[in-house]
Scaffold this active site. Structure first.
Site, PDB file in Angstrom:
ATOM      1  N   CYS A 126      91.357  69.019   8.123  1.00  0.00           N
ATOM      2  CA  CYS A 126      91.538  70.367   8.654  1.00  0.00           C
ATOM      3  C   CYS A 126      90.772  70.536   9.964  1.00  0.00           C
ATOM      4  O   CYS A 126      91.146  69.981  10.980  1.00  0.00           O
ATOM      5  CB  CYS A 126      91.164  71.391   7.596  1.00  0.00           C
ATOM      6  SG  CYS A 126      91.824  73.039   7.930  1.00  0.00           S
ATOM      7  N   HIS A 127      89.688  71.301   9.974  1.00  0.00           N
ATOM      8  CA  HIS A 127      88.843  71.395  11.164  1.00  0.00           C
ATOM      9  C   HIS A 127      87.751  70.332  11.181  1.00  0.00           C
ATOM     10  O   HIS A 127      87.031  70.205  12.172  1.00  0.00           O
ATOM     11  CB  HIS A 127      88.201  72.784  11.262  1.00  0.00           C
ATOM     12  CG  HIS A 127      89.175  73.867  11.612  1.00  0.00           C
ATOM     13  ND1 HIS A 127      89.826  74.603  10.653  1.00  0.00           N
ATOM     14  CD2 HIS A 127      89.628  74.319  12.808  1.00  0.00           C
ATOM     15  CE1 HIS A 127      90.633  75.472  11.238  1.00  0.00           C
ATOM     16  NE2 HIS A 127      90.535  75.327  12.544  1.00  0.00           N
ATOM     17  N   GLU A 156      99.008  76.454  13.382  1.00  0.00           N
ATOM     18  CA  GLU A 156      98.243  76.995  12.258  1.00  0.00           C
ATOM     19  C   GLU A 156      97.098  77.883  12.745  1.00  0.00           C
ATOM     20  O   GLU A 156      96.790  78.913  12.137  1.00  0.00           O
ATOM     21  CB  GLU A 156      97.724  75.851  11.376  1.00  0.00           C
ATOM     22  CG  GLU A 156      98.824  75.204  10.546  1.00  0.00           C
ATOM     23  CD  GLU A 156      98.369  73.927   9.850  1.00  0.00           C
ATOM     24  OE1 GLU A 156      98.805  73.690   8.717  1.00  0.00           O
ATOM     25  OE2 GLU A 156      97.580  73.172  10.455  1.00  0.00           O
TER      26      GLU A 156
END
Length: 223
Positions: A126-127, A156
């Site tokens: 994700c991040h 997103e």
């Protein structure tokens, strides 16, 4: 001999003055569960140590609840106090907090470099790939240069309503370091494995990414 995996978490708790943030609980909890089920030892640590700030906790998810009550989280130390060579893999869990403290923290980069250069797996979800933006190997080349990666997408970020708030767009930053970003549709699982670099796009990718890490660590060519 049991494999040893580090789950690295952010210590940053402010989403650009908009709301509180931190690490995204499912992105640490689900891999933690997968790794433990595989018989691996898991160590949790954060940039500043202690109990890291959290985001996205779902109390109906038993795995998340179990992780928050785990000895690994209670005993979480500082990344600065760890040696990458003592781990077979590092997983940089996501959450928006990572966008502020992962890219420029020297120990975030050092641990990934040490794990990779000692034959281990570097992973991020994700991040979490914000840890890879400034992670260079000993020769000065970015780890992601010439590699295929997944990460939280620009689309997103816009859908989450914070594209103008985060300090940079993660997918663009990775491409700027020479990576090829391979996105899937918004919020759909996407895992990309390129050698000993394994990345996932979003929270839905955390458990599938962990399964791929387990598979990589069972290969004789990986320490």
């Amino acid at each position: 001999m049991s494999k040893r995996i580090l789950i690295a978490l952010t210590s940053h708790d402010d989403l650009g003055g908009v709301r509180s943030t931190g690490y995204y609980v499912s992105e640490a909890a689900h891999p933690w569960h997968v790794f433990r089920e595989a018989g691996f030892e898991v160590v949790v640590a954060s940039v500043k140590g202690g109990q890291p700030p959290q985001d996205g906790f779902d109390p109906s998810d038993d795995t998340q609840t179990a992780f928050l009550d785990s000895a690994e989280l209670r005993e979480a130390g500082r990344l600065a106090d760890l040696e990458g060579r003592s781990f077979d893999a590092v997983l940089y869990a996501g959450g928006h907090g990572t966008m502020w403290d992962f890219p420029d923290d020297p120990d975030v980069a050092r641990l990934g470099r040490e794990v990779y250069e000692s034959g281990g797996v570097v992973a991020a979800v994700c991040h979490g790939p914000s840890a890879l933006v400034n992670l260079t190997l000993s020769d000065g080349v970015p780890l992601v240069a010439g590699r295929r990666v997944a990460a939280f997408t620009n689309a997103e970020e816009k859908a989450a309503g914070v594209a103008e708030i985060v300090p940079f767009l993660l997918a663009d930053a990775l491409v700027g370091k020479g990576a090829t970003h391979e996105p899937a549709a918004d919020w759909q699982p996407q895992v990309v494995v390129d050698g000993r670099l394994a990345t996932g796009q979003n929270p839905a990718s955390a458990a599938p990414l962990a399964e791929r890490i387990v598979a990589l660590l069972k290969q004789p060519s990986v320490r």
